[in-house]
Design an enzyme around this catalytic site. Sequence first.
Site, PDB file in Angstrom:
ATOM      1  N   ALA A  74      39.049  41.480  38.947  1.00 42.10           N
ATOM      2  CA  ALA A  74      39.684  40.944  40.147  1.00 42.10           C
ATOM      3  C   ALA A  74      39.995  39.465  39.915  1.00 42.10           C
ATOM      4  CB  ALA A  74      38.775  41.130  41.351  1.00 42.10           C
ATOM      5  N   GLY A 116      37.085  45.061  38.246  1.00 43.67           N
ATOM      6  CA  GLY A 116      38.105  45.867  38.898  1.00 43.67           C
ATOM      7  C   GLY A 116      38.932  46.681  37.928  1.00 43.67           C
ATOM      8  N   GLU A 148      29.877  41.919  37.529  1.00 49.17           N
ATOM      9  CA  GLU A 148      29.810  41.285  38.847  1.00 49.17           C
ATOM     10  C   GLU A 148      28.490  40.588  39.145  1.00 49.17           C
ATOM     11  OE1 GLU A 148      33.072  44.380  39.210  1.00 49.17           O
ATOM     12  OE2 GLU A 148      31.091  44.276  38.291  1.00 49.17           O
ATOM     13  N   GLU A 181      36.943  49.715  37.298  1.00 49.24           N
ATOM     14  CA  GLU A 181      36.996  50.489  38.540  1.00 49.24           C
ATOM     15  C   GLU A 181      38.341  51.199  38.685  1.00 49.24           C
ATOM     16  OE1 GLU A 181      34.113  48.121  41.599  1.00 49.24           O
ATOM     17  OE2 GLU A 181      35.774  46.975  40.761  1.00 49.24           O
TER      18      GLU A 181
END
Length: 259
Positions: free
Chosen positions: A64, A109, A132, A112
Amino acid sequence: MDKVLLEKDGNIAVITINNPKALNALSTEVLQDLEAAVNDVKNDDDIYAVIVTGAGNKSFVAGADIAEMKDKTVEEAAEYGRFGNKVFREIETMNKPVIAAVNGFALGGGNELAMACDIRLAADTAVFGQPEVGLGITPGFGGTQRLARLVPTGIAKEILYTARNIKAPKALEIGLVNALYPAEELLDAAKKMAKGIAKNAPKAVAASKAAINKGLDGTMDEGINVEVEEFSNCFATEDQKYGMDCFLNKVKDKQFKNK
């Protein structure tokens, strides 16, 4: 769509995250463009299979956008997480198979996003991870949920708790990816698989995807009931009649109509 490219080739589509200066990081703008591309292919009855990849040769999606996230409030972070999860669930539940062609870093991300796809093919130089907790947060786009469903729970916890990256061979070993290819061959391999899928009855492929996804959320008995429903519904399609006629008449070059 400035940050996401959409290319259609016959019955397959290639969605490319196109933010290479930021290693294809998932800013809100990128997620908005990705959602637009996903909605386009989802509503295109002539597209039977989809590939998601990243621009350039370094990164699939490096994560992200940390700069964008840094100063969010709790409420803003929740909104951001909900939006990212909404887009990824649209990919996961789309009535078409989606192949991730992971051409480089798939971190946070990015991992993911890959996990929201049905099948993951990777360059043998790809790197995966959920970093994270090293940033003071948890995964926010489904990482804690999908990773523990794709690999053994203990392995998922190790990846999440240590925040250590894993290289492509390890990702293959634990079942996070389906196959590895030299980087220069990856996209062609993904297209070959997508075209092979697209030769089959699209509604039957979609029904198989729905049966798997719904079945994983319940017991075996509930899953069997879902399968019987999807199986029987196929008998209302033209493609079922056509496919079985082709089998009985030894027709090999089938052309399903998605009807």
